[in-house]
Motif scaffolding. Structure first.
Motif, short mmCIF file in Angstrom:
data_model
loop_
_atom_site.label_atom_id
_atom_site.label_comp_id
_atom_site.label_asym_id
_atom_site.label_seq_id
_atom_site.Cartn_x
_atom_site.Cartn_y
_atom_site.Cartn_z
N ILE A 87 0.91 -0.96 -0.03
CA ILE A 87 -0.02 -0.08 0.02
C ILE A 87 0.98 1.32 0.05
N ARG A 88 0.70 2.14 -1.02
CA ARG A 88 1.29 3.37 -1.15
C ARG A 88 0.15 4.41 -1.17
N ILE A 89 0.11 5.43 -0.10
CA ILE A 89 -0.70 6.63 -0.17
C ILE A 89 -0.09 7.87 -0.41
N ASN A 90 -0.55 8.41 -1.13
CA ASN A 90 0.04 9.68 -1.65
C ASN A 90 -1.16 10.74 -1.77
N LEU A 91 -1.71 11.37 -0.94
CA LEU A 91 -2.93 12.34 -1.01
C LEU A 91 -2.75 13.93 -1.16
N PRO A 92 -3.58 14.41 -1.66
CA PRO A 92 -3.53 15.80 -1.80
C PRO A 92 -4.10 16.60 -0.32
N ALA A 93 -4.03 17.65 -0.25
CA ALA A 93 -4.57 18.19 0.97
C ALA A 93 -6.05 18.15 1.05
N GLY A 94 -6.65 17.72 2.37
CA GLY A 94 -7.87 17.66 2.52
C GLY A 94 -8.36 16.20 2.54
N ALA A 95 -7.55 15.45 1.82
CA ALA A 95 -8.18 14.02 1.66
C ALA A 95 -8.15 13.19 2.64
N ILE A 96 -8.96 12.17 2.99
CA ILE A 96 -9.07 11.23 4.10
C ILE A 96 -8.86 9.89 3.59
N VAL A 97 -7.94 8.89 4.03
CA VAL A 97 -8.08 7.56 3.69
C VAL A 97 -8.34 6.76 5.05
N SER A 98 -9.58 5.93 5.15
CA SER A 98 -9.90 5.46 6.35
C SER A 98 -10.08 3.80 6.04
N ILE A 99 -9.19 2.89 6.87
CA ILE A 99 -9.01 1.51 6.62
C ILE A 99 -9.24 0.89 8.09
N GLU A 100 -10.28 -0.38 7.68
CA GLU A 100 -10.70 -1.05 8.84
C GLU A 100 -10.45 -2.45 8.38
N GLY A 101 -10.02 -3.13 9.41
CA GLY A 101 -9.96 -4.79 9.20
C GLY A 101 -8.67 -5.18 8.18
N LEU A 102 -7.82 -4.43 7.96
CA LEU A 102 -6.70 -4.73 7.06
C LEU A 102 -5.80 -5.70 7.62
N VAL A 103 -5.31 -6.87 7.06
CA VAL A 103 -4.18 -7.63 7.45
C VAL A 103 -3.29 -7.78 6.27
N ILE A 104 -1.91 -7.05 6.86
CA ILE A 104 -0.78 -7.27 5.82
C ILE A 104 0.22 -8.11 6.86
N ASP A 105 0.73 -9.39 6.06
CA ASP A 105 1.58 -10.24 6.73
C ASP A 105 2.55 -10.28 5.41
N GLY A 106 3.78 -9.86 5.83
CA GLY A 106 4.94 -10.03 4.64
C GLY A 106 5.52 -11.41 4.28
N THR A 107 4.84 -12.34 5.16
CA THR A 107 5.42 -13.90 5.03
C THR A 107 7.08 -13.59 5.18
N GLY A 108 7.56 -12.79 5.74
CA GLY A 108 9.04 -12.93 5.78
C GLY A 108 9.87 -12.22 4.83
N ALA A 109 9.38 -11.48 3.77
CA ALA A 109 9.93 -10.66 2.81
C ALA A 109 10.09 -9.46 3.25
N PRO A 110 11.25 -8.85 2.91
CA PRO A 110 11.67 -7.48 3.08
C PRO A 110 10.55 -6.39 2.33
N GLY A 111 10.41 -5.45 3.06
CA GLY A 111 9.48 -4.21 2.41
C GLY A 111 8.65 -3.60 3.49
N THR A 112 8.48 -2.30 3.22
CA THR A 112 7.49 -1.56 4.14
C THR A 112 6.19 -1.81 3.75
N ALA A 113 5.22 -2.05 4.86
CA ALA A 113 4.12 -2.67 4.22
C ALA A 113 3.09 -1.37 3.82
N VAL A 114 2.87 -0.28 4.59
CA VAL A 114 2.36 1.01 4.26
C VAL A 114 3.10 2.03 4.49
#
Length: 265
Positions: A48-75
């Motif tokens: 997930i990459r989030i790049n927002l303009p001023a005033g924008a809102i992102v709301s996320i509920e119930g998300l599961v991110i499991d990298g399964t041991g691989a490198p990388g920033t999740a959000v």
């Protein structure tokens, strides 16, 4: 998920219908609500990459991110606007600089996280939640009922890349077993001023429980426990680490000390 985002209008809602790994990369650039009751959205690492303009809102509920041991920033968050995370689980991203959430706005931004878990992110400089505004960025952050365990750093706040302010509250949370600091705030002499209020929170079994570094950093601790860390409390470089006089600091390899006290009113 990428398909759903491509057809969703600004401020629309996406509802997850079943549990699956929804693609390798999602970029969010508009206001959207993503509702995943019962932890139905299971996403891969670095997704997930989030790049927002001023005033924008992102709301996320119930998300599961499991990298399964691989490198990388999740959000990762850049731009401006607001990010709200509720009942998310993000972890198992073990790269040296990997983070569960990397919050790096370049304008005014807000982050609210509640009832969520960040685990096993980073092995070196990364962490569970890393707040690091870039040039022009400011951050207002509220963490409530958040568990941050077994990361490189737990909650790390860095103001050295911005001159805008960072204001954070951590309440009713657990920060435990992180290889480096449980809670740390640092900035340079010319960097962003940082104010952190830690309320009713436990920082336990980390390398360092709570640390304040730099002349523009103030961390206030209220009704919290700092127990079983290598070092309990640490302040340096002009950083303030203040107590309301009602905290438990014990059974650390070295308890350390607060820099001063604040009277209860």
């Amino acid at each position: 998920m990428a398909k759903a985002l491509s057809v969703a209008g600004d401020r629309d809602e996406i509802i997850c219908m079943d549990k699956s790994a929804y693609g390798a990369l999602v970029t969010i650039q508009q206001s959207v609500t993503i509702s995943c009751a019962g932890d139905l959205w299971e996403a891969p690492a670095g997704s997930i990459r989030i790049n927002l303009p001023a005033g924008a809102i992102v709301s996320i509920e119930g998300l599961v991110i499991d990298g399964t041991g691989a490198p990388g920033t999740a959000v990762s968050f850049t731009g401006q606007g607001s990010l709200q995370l509720h009942r998310v689980r993000i972890g198992n991203n073990p790269g040296s600089s990997s983070s569960g959430l990397f919050f790096a706005p370049n304008g005014p931004a807000k982050l609210q996280v509640s009832d969520s878990v960040f685990y096993a992110n980073g092995t070196g400089t990364g962490g569970g939640l890393v707040i690091n505004p870039q040039s022009g960025g400011t951050a207002q952050v509220a963490l409530e009922r958040v568990t941050v365990v077994d990361n490189a750093f737990g909650v790390a706040v860095d103001g050295s890349r911005s001159t805008g302010g960072i204001n954070m509250t951590i309440a009713d949370s657990m920060v435990a077993g992180n290889f480096q600091d449980g809670i740390v705030a640092t900035t340079s002499g010319s960097g962003a001023p940082i104010g952190i209020y830690v309320k009713n929170t436990r920082s336990v079994t980390n390398a360092i429980g709570i640390r304040s570094i730099g002349p523009n950093v103030t961390v206030r601790v209220d009704g919290s426990s700092v127990i079983g860390n290598g070092t309990g409390l640490s302040f340096s470089g002009g950083g303030i680490l203040a107590t309301y006089g009602n905290n438990a600091v014990s059974a650390n390899g070295s308890n350390g000390a607060f820099s001063g006290s604040i009277p209860l009113q």
